[in-house]
Scaffold this motif. Structure first.
Motif, PDB file in Angstrom:
ATOM      1  N   THR A 133       2.718  -5.383   2.646  1.00 12.46           N
ATOM      2  CA  THR A 133       1.642  -6.075   3.373  1.00 12.46           C
ATOM      3  C   THR A 133       1.666  -7.576   3.146  1.00 12.46           C
ATOM      4  N   VAL A 145      -1.450   6.630  10.099  1.00 10.23           N
ATOM      5  CA  VAL A 145      -0.691   5.433  10.453  1.00 10.23           C
ATOM      6  C   VAL A 145       0.704   5.879  10.872  1.00 10.23           C
ATOM      7  N   GLU A 189      -9.214   4.897   3.799  1.00  8.96           N
ATOM      8  CA  GLU A 189      -9.831   3.826   4.569  1.00  8.96           C
ATOM      9  C   GLU A 189      -9.878   2.512   3.794  1.00  8.96           C
ATOM     10  N   VAL A 211      -3.869  -5.354  14.221  1.00 11.53           N
ATOM     11  CA  VAL A 211      -4.361  -4.088  13.690  1.00 11.53           C
ATOM     12  C   VAL A 211      -4.273  -3.003  14.757  1.00 11.53           C
ATOM     13  N   GLU A 246       0.865  -1.182   0.000  1.00 11.45           N
ATOM     14  CA  GLU A 246       0.000   0.000   0.000  1.00 11.45           C
ATOM     15  C   GLU A 246       0.900   1.230   0.000  1.00 11.45           C
ATOM     16  N   ILE A 282      -3.116  -3.628   6.266  1.00  9.30           N
ATOM     17  CA  ILE A 282      -2.019  -3.018   7.016  1.00  9.30           C
ATOM     18  C   ILE A 282      -2.032  -3.538   8.447  1.00  9.30           C
ATOM     19  N   LEU A 298      -1.870   2.233  14.313  1.00  6.85           N
ATOM     20  CA  LEU A 298      -2.895   2.908  13.536  1.00  6.85           C
ATOM     21  C   LEU A 298      -3.740   3.751  14.475  1.00  6.85           C
ATOM     22  N   ARG A 307      -9.441   9.376   5.604  1.00  7.65           N
ATOM     23  CA  ARG A 307      -8.064   8.904   5.776  1.00  7.65           C
ATOM     24  C   ARG A 307      -7.771   8.700   7.253  1.00  7.65           C
ATOM     25  N   LEU A 337      -6.611   0.245   4.344  1.00  8.98           N
ATOM     26  CA  LEU A 337      -6.241  -0.257   5.674  1.00  8.98           C
ATOM     27  C   LEU A 337      -6.531  -1.738   5.863  1.00  8.98           C
TER      28      LEU A 337
END
Length: 406
Positions: A359, A333, A272, A366, A62, A278, A304, A330, A275
């Motif tokens: 990733t 991170v 969004e 998370v 990403e 991630i 995050l 958004r 994510l």
């Protein structure tokens, strides 16, 4: 030769030309077909290659260029009120932890410290006096008991003589009154002794509450005197200096900011929809605009944010009122930066970067599942103030103690 043959001398030639034209047309069609097939194969191969590239490369990372360098911005402020007499650091200058930055007029602090020093010495001498008074009352108790015993003996000798009328009744009455007076005097001195011992018993002079209170006042005055020199809590570079010579400062008033450039991170704002894969701990490749592609940084996903940037905005959007247009949100991170690479190629707070998160490994968390066990930032430049004040207070106490009490 027949008439038919004479009348059509070019029939064979026309037939030959027709056969030749048909052959050349078939050749052009064949070449066109081959070219189209090759083009189609190129597109098919390119599509397969793009699909494979997406599956094995693009889908496993990403990226975003909505990422900026972040860092601690340590605000320096005064802990006491005072007038600035010197500014010892300016914007862009490097300072070390504990280095003086601003100096205040020490006159008021010196006066308060002198008062606290004399008050502590007086408290020690006062407790010494109270201890001696308690000893005096103890000595008086023995004297009063002796007086009482003598008065009781006198009364005991006179009472038998009164029955034989060998002594006047007034003498016996005076003897009884002397006994009562001696008892009252003994009771009084016993109470005085108890009151005196209540102030000094159970602890040495240095630990007496009066002395301890005076020591606390002295420590406060000593620390306030030390704080007339405002020092840097951490090492770093000075920014946003607002203090000027002659300014009257109040406690908590910001004077300047120190930014430690050795402890920076990246705040990357991913959409969004990015994510999903991630995870904490995934490796990240970082490229800064200041160095371009000539310098590569490496880091890892630290965490995050628990909400989108819009949710924490000063004026959050009110999506439930009026016309609504969906905007992709958004989420910040946090990404760490390798300290060695940061030392070789320094960055500044707020610089733009582009990040690429690998990733491939998606078994991480998370969100953090345990509280932090180490401080985010700390300083020890103020740790010795109390110890130094305590040592000087103890020296004053020892100086004012009697030789037998030391």
């Amino acid at each position: 030769m027949s008439d038919q043959e004479r009348s059509n001398p070019n029939d064979k030639g026309d037939a030959a030309v027709g056969a030749s034209g048909t052959g050349s047309g078939n050749g052009r069609n064949g070449r066109r077909r081959i070219i189209l097939i090759v083009i189609a194969l190129v597109f098919v191969v390119a599509g397969i290659g793009w699909w494979l590239l997406y599956v094995f490369v693009f889908s496993l990372r990403e990226t975003t260029d909505d990422a900026y360098v972040g860092g601690n911005q340590v605000s320096v402020s005064s802990q006491i009120s005072g007038t600035v007499t010197a500014v010892l650091a300016d914007d862009t200058q490097l300072v070390e932890a504990g280095q003086p930055l601003v100096r205040l007029d020490p006159t008021d602090a010196e006066v308060a410290l002198a008062k606290a020093r004399s008050a502590l010495a007086g408290a020690v001498r006062q407790v010494r006096q109270q201890t001696e008074q308690a000893s005096q009352f103890d000595a008086a108790i023995s004297s009063r008991r002796t007086d009482l015993a003598q008065a009781q003996a006198d009364l005991k000798r006179r009472e038998p003589l009164l029955a034989d009328k060998a002594i006047a009744p007034e003498e016996v009455a005076h003897a009884r009154e002397a006994v009562r007076n001696a008892e009252d005097a003994l009771d009084q001195v016993l109470r005085q002794s108890a009151a005196a011992h209540a102030l000094v018993d159970g602890m040495p002079v240095a630990e007496n509450p009066v002395v301890m209170q005076a020591k606390a006042s002295f420590r406060e005055a000593w620390i306030n005197h030390e704080r007339t020199s405002i020092v840097a809590p951490v090492g770093g570079y000075v920014a946003q200096r607002a203090v000027q010579v002659g300014s009257r400062l109040q406690p908590g008033q910001p004077l300047m900011t120190i930014i430690p450039l050795g402890d920076l991170w990246i705040d990357a704002n991913f959409k969004e929809s990015q994510l999903r894969n991630i995870r904490i701990g995934q490796p990240v490749a970082i490229e800064s605009d200041i160095y371009g592609g000539t310098v590569d940084y490496h880091g890892r996903v630290v965490g995050l944010a628990p909400g989108t940037g819009a949710a924490f905005a000063l004026l959050p959007p009110q999506n439930a009122s009026g016309n609504w247009i969906k905007v992709v949100q958004r989420v910040p991170v946090r990404i760490s930066i390798d300290a060695r690479e940061l030392e070789q190629h320094p960055l500044r707070v707020g610089l733009s970067t582009a990040v690429k998160v690998d990733t491939h490994e998606r078994n991480g968390r998370v969100l953090a599942n345990a509280p932090a066990t180490k401080p985010v930032a700390e300083t020890d430049v103020y740790a010795n103030d109390f110890a130094k004040a305590e040592a000087e207070a103890d020296a004053i106490v020892r100086t004012n103690l009697a030789p037998a009490s030391r």
